[in-house]
Design a protein around this motif. Structure first.
Motif, mmCIF file in Angstrom:
data_model
loop_
_atom_site.group_PDB
_atom_site.id
_atom_site.type_symbol
_atom_site.label_atom_id
_atom_site.label_comp_id
_atom_site.label_asym_id
_atom_site.label_seq_id
_atom_site.Cartn_x
_atom_site.Cartn_y
_atom_site.Cartn_z
ATOM 1 N N PRO A 26 -31.338 32.097 -13.357
ATOM 2 C CA PRO A 26 -30.778 31.146 -14.332
ATOM 3 C C PRO A 26 -29.381 31.558 -14.796
ATOM 4 N N LYS A 27 -28.424 30.623 -14.685
ATOM 5 C CA LYS A 27 -27.049 30.869 -15.083
ATOM 6 C C LYS A 27 -26.809 30.258 -16.464
ATOM 7 N N LEU A 28 -26.133 31.039 -17.320
ATOM 8 C CA LEU A 28 -25.875 30.628 -18.690
ATOM 9 C C LEU A 28 -24.541 29.889 -18.754
ATOM 10 N N LEU A 29 -24.579 28.599 -19.145
ATOM 11 C CA LEU A 29 -23.377 27.775 -19.243
ATOM 12 C C LEU A 29 -22.696 28.004 -20.599
ATOM 13 N N PRO A 30 -21.427 27.612 -20.734
ATOM 14 C CA PRO A 30 -20.720 27.810 -22.012
ATOM 15 C C PRO A 30 -21.390 27.105 -23.188
ATOM 16 N N CYS A 31 -22.118 26.019 -22.921
ATOM 17 C CA CYS A 31 -22.779 25.276 -24.002
ATOM 18 C C CYS A 31 -24.098 25.912 -24.409
ATOM 19 N N GLY A 32 -24.586 26.913 -23.651
ATOM 20 C CA GLY A 32 -25.839 27.585 -23.980
ATOM 21 C C GLY A 32 -27.024 27.113 -23.160
ATOM 22 N N HIS A 33 -26.846 26.077 -22.348
ATOM 23 C CA HIS A 33 -27.942 25.619 -21.497
ATOM 24 C C HIS A 33 -27.986 26.442 -20.209
ATOM 25 N N LEU A 34 -29.142 26.354 -19.532
ATOM 26 C CA LEU A 34 -29.364 27.134 -18.313
ATOM 27 C C LEU A 34 -29.557 26.211 -17.115
ATOM 28 N N LEU A 35 -29.069 26.649 -15.961
ATOM 29 C CA LEU A 35 -29.328 25.996 -14.686
ATOM 30 C C LEU A 35 -29.582 27.072 -13.642
ATOM 31 N N CYS A 36 -30.484 26.756 -12.671
ATOM 32 C CA CYS A 36 -30.640 27.663 -11.538
ATOM 33 C C CYS A 36 -29.292 27.842 -10.847
ATOM 34 N N HIS A 37 -29.106 28.996 -10.247
ATOM 35 C CA HIS A 37 -27.840 29.249 -9.562
ATOM 36 C C HIS A 37 -27.578 28.201 -8.484
ATOM 37 N N HIS A 38 -28.568 27.923 -7.650
ATOM 38 C CA HIS A 38 -28.344 26.953 -6.571
ATOM 39 C C HIS A 38 -28.198 25.542 -7.122
ATOM 40 N N CYS A 39 -28.890 25.233 -8.233
ATOM 41 C CA CYS A 39 -28.745 23.912 -8.858
ATOM 42 C C CYS A 39 -27.353 23.755 -9.463
ATOM 43 N N LEU A 40 -26.857 24.809 -10.108
ATOM 44 C CA LEU A 40 -25.510 24.775 -10.678
ATOM 45 C C LEU A 40 -24.482 24.538 -9.580
ATOM 46 N N LEU A 41 -24.628 25.246 -8.483
ATOM 47 C CA LEU A 41 -23.683 25.097 -7.378
ATOM 48 C C LEU A 41 -23.723 23.664 -6.830
ATOM 49 N N SER A 42 -24.914 23.133 -6.606
ATOM 50 C CA SER A 42 -25.048 21.761 -6.097
ATOM 51 C C SER A 42 -24.475 20.752 -7.084
ATOM 52 N N TRP A 43 -24.746 20.995 -8.376
ATOM 53 C CA TRP A 43 -24.255 20.079 -9.409
ATOM 54 C C TRP A 43 -22.729 20.070 -9.443
ATOM 55 N N LEU A 44 -22.108 21.236 -9.400
ATOM 56 C CA LEU A 44 -20.648 21.312 -9.426
ATOM 57 C C LEU A 44 -20.037 20.627 -8.212
ATOM 58 N N GLN A 45 -20.675 20.774 -7.060
ATOM 59 C CA GLN A 45 -20.129 20.184 -5.835
ATOM 60 C C GLN A 45 -20.291 18.674 -5.783
ATOM 61 N N SER A 46 -21.242 18.129 -6.549
ATOM 62 C CA SER A 46 -21.528 16.688 -6.471
ATOM 63 C C SER A 46 -20.877 15.879 -7.582
ATOM 64 N N GLN A 47 -20.252 16.522 -8.553
ATOM 65 C CA GLN A 47 -19.705 15.819 -9.708
ATOM 66 C C GLN A 47 -18.182 15.790 -9.661
ATOM 67 N N ASP A 48 -17.643 14.651 -10.150
ATOM 68 C CA ASP A 48 -16.181 14.567 -10.278
ATOM 69 C C ASP A 48 -15.689 15.464 -11.404
ATOM 70 N N GLN A 49 -16.491 15.545 -12.465
ATOM 71 C CA GLN A 49 -16.145 16.393 -13.600
ATOM 72 C C GLN A 49 -17.251 17.431 -13.785
ATOM 73 N N ALA A 50 -16.845 18.639 -14.109
ATOM 74 C CA ALA A 50 -17.822 19.710 -14.309
ATOM 75 C C ALA A 50 -18.381 19.624 -15.716
ATOM 76 N N LEU A 51 -19.432 18.813 -15.898
ATOM 77 C CA LEU A 51 -20.059 18.612 -17.205
ATOM 78 C C LEU A 51 -21.516 19.037 -17.136
ATOM 79 N N CYS A 52 -22.002 19.587 -18.246
ATOM 80 C CA CYS A 52 -23.406 19.987 -18.334
ATOM 81 C C CYS A 52 -24.295 18.751 -18.210
ATOM 82 N N PRO A 53 -25.338 18.777 -17.363
ATOM 83 C CA PRO A 53 -26.196 17.596 -17.214
ATOM 84 C C PRO A 53 -27.029 17.294 -18.454
#
Length: 543
Positions: A26-53
């Motif tokens: 689990p990776k800790l985001l600046p807002c305090g929420h958590l995402l799996c490492h592979h989920c974070l990577l997939s999320w960043l690659q699929s979004q136009d803007q890097a925003l917490c889901p």
């Protein structure tokens, strides 16, 4: 200050919001929420803007990414090791295990000291061993994930069969006893892991206090905003009721005016109708007399008897001669005239205009106290010789000459709040000045002068006078201490509840500089003299 232990996450709280499975690294985001490492990577690659889901807060500033790949970005976020341990412990408790000794019976208990699983028979054997007499063994049915996670000991990265009992501050590594006598023998200090953990827990306790106090301040602020909103709703209902009452009065006045004008018109026309009716009645009576005599004349005219004709002719001559055959009004009849109800058009226009501007809203600053406020920052629109740093809270004057040193606060001033700077640096043997004040023009719309002396739409406080809108110079002693201030002096301005501008030097009120400033106002500082730096201080409330 004692703080309550944080709640242990429930199983559902261990699920990633993207894959809905239990966290893996689990990776800790600046807002305090958590995402799996592979989920974070997939999320960043699929979004136009890097925003917490979850909360849509920015995960990172695009400018901070630079030439980094998304893989490097994802790797750069810290891993929540505590959550990772809880997930591993929860999975351990949910799985079925065999006893590590007999490998036949199902395990019913876990040794929290050595981490081995035993059946009930082997448990007794394990505790009879001399080296395991002091081990803590508990039933799997009574164990919780947090207890299991807390019992696990980290393995040495070099000697996997050894646990880390020491910490090397020089290398920032957790090490075992063997590492301490070999690889870290020359390190100046090797601390006991318990001491390191004790220090870390003390730091964490302070962080928890800071966060708890921050939560309390925000709760207080939110409560005040809710109260303010409720009061606003109450004021709105009161205002609407007053408006309805006023409009009802106006509607009644209009209705009364309508009835009065209608009555006036009917009354005036009634007099005319009465006069016309009376005159018409007289004329109809006169016409009737003429018609009757006409019939008599016609009968005499058609008579065959000569005596009748000769006898009646003079009689009818006399009778007709006495009749009024004209169409003139009878004597004493009322004068017939037209009646027009005149409406004063100017009066109607005036009333419509007055109704259109009836009422006004009066905005008053809410008396809200949110506790400590962070330092204000300066706007990007500043003098040509100014360089901003420290999140735009520090302004350094560079370059020669005495001009181009104006900085303006990016936020509008609130009443009873002191906007203060500290003079960080000045050059000895150079006479420095610092002018301050407030402008009524938002900083993004300002055309900055080279110096604040003749600035329109601004109140400028210098060491000898107060300049208002670039023209009116008022001799004043308010800013007399602004001349040649030493380093570490504090200078600030404050709007009181009447929106009068006050100057503060080193926390002392120097007096009122200008009364009744409009809203909004933005404080500014003009650094006169080379090589001086000022830094914005936290905004604080003045009672």
């Amino acid at each position: 200050m004692a703080t309550a232990a944080p709640p242990v996450p429930e199983p559902n709280d261990m699920d990633c919001s993207v894959c809905h499975e239990q966290y893996v690294q689990p990776k800790l985001l600046p807002c305090g929420h958590l995402l799996c490492h592979h989920c974070l990577l997939s999320w960043l690659q699929s979004q136009d803007q890097a925003l917490c889901p979850l909360c849509r807060c920015a995960i990172m500033d695009p400018e901070e990414r630079g030439q980094k790949s998304w893989q490097d970005v994802a790797d750069g976020f810290p891993t929540d090791l505590a959550m990772a341990d809880l997930v591993v412990a929860h999975r351990l408790l949910k799985q079925s295990h065999s006893c590590c000794m007999c490998e036949e019976a199902a395990a019913s208990c876990l040794c929290l000291t050595c981490g081995d699983l035993f059946c009930e028979t082997c448990r007794k054997l394990h505790l009879k061993q001399k080296m395991a007499r002091n081990h803590t063994v508990e039933d799997l049915t009574s164990l919780t994930a947090d207890k299991v996670a807390g019992s696990q000991h980290a393995a040495c990265a070099v000697h996997g069969d050894k646990t880390t009992e020491l910490f090397c501050p020089t290398h920032g590594e957790s090490i075992c006893q063997l590492c301490a006598t070999s690889r870290h023998r020359s390190c100046p200090e090797v601390k006991d892991m318990q001491d390191k953990v004790k220090d870390a827990r003390a730091v964490l306790a302070e962080l928890a206090v800071t966060l708890t106090e921050g939560e309390a301040r925000l709760d207080k602020a939110i409560q005040q905003l809710d109260t303010h909103m409720a009061e606003t709703e109450k004021q709105t209902k009161k205002a609407v009721a007053e408006i309805e009452a006023v409009c009802a009065r106006l509607e009644k006045s209009v209705q009364d005016c309508r009835h009065r004008l209608n009555a006036l018109a009917h009354s005036a026309c009634s007099d005319v109708k009465e006069a016309v009716t009376e005159t018409k009645t007289c004329m109809l009576h006169r016409r009737g007399m003429l018609t009757s005599h006409k019939h008599v004349v016609q009968r005499v005219q058609e008579a065959k008897n000569c005596d009748t004709v000769s006898t009646m002719t003079p009689v009818m001559q006399t009778r007709v001669g006495n009749l009024d055959c004209s169409a003139t009004l009878p004597s004493g009849a009322k004068v017939v005239s037209k009646v027009t109800v005149v409406i004063d058009a100017e009066a109607v226009t005036r009333i419509e205009k007055e109704l259109s501007v009836l009422g006004q809203t009066k905005v008053m600053s809410a008396d809200l106290d949110f506790g400590p406020v962070t330092a204000f920052c300066f706007h990007d629109n500043h003098g040509k010789n100014i360089v901003l740093s420290n999140n735009k809270q520090a302004a350094e004057r560079r370059g020669s000459g005495n001009n181009g040193g104006i900085v303006v606060a990016s936020q509008p001033m609130m009443t009873n709040m002191l906007y203060e700077v500290i003079l960080d640096r000045r050059v000895a043997a150079i006479i420095d000045y610092l002018w301050t004040g407030a402008t009524t023009t938002p900083p993004e719309a300002l055309t900055l002068p080279s110096a604040a002396g003749g600035w329109p739409s601004a109140v400028v406080i210098n060491d000898s006078s107060v300049v208002v809108n670039g023209r009116q110079m008022v001799k004043s002693n308010v800013g007399r201490k602004l001349f040649n201030l030493p380093e570490k002096s504090r200078v600030g301005v404050m709007l009181d509840k009447k929106r009068s501008l006050h100057l503060y030097i080193n926390g002392d009120d120097q007096g009122e500089a200008a009364p009744s400033l409009p809203d909004p106002c933005f404080t500014f500082f003009d650094i006169l003299g080379p090589y001086r730096q000022i830094t914005a201080l936290p905004v604080r409330r003045i009672p």
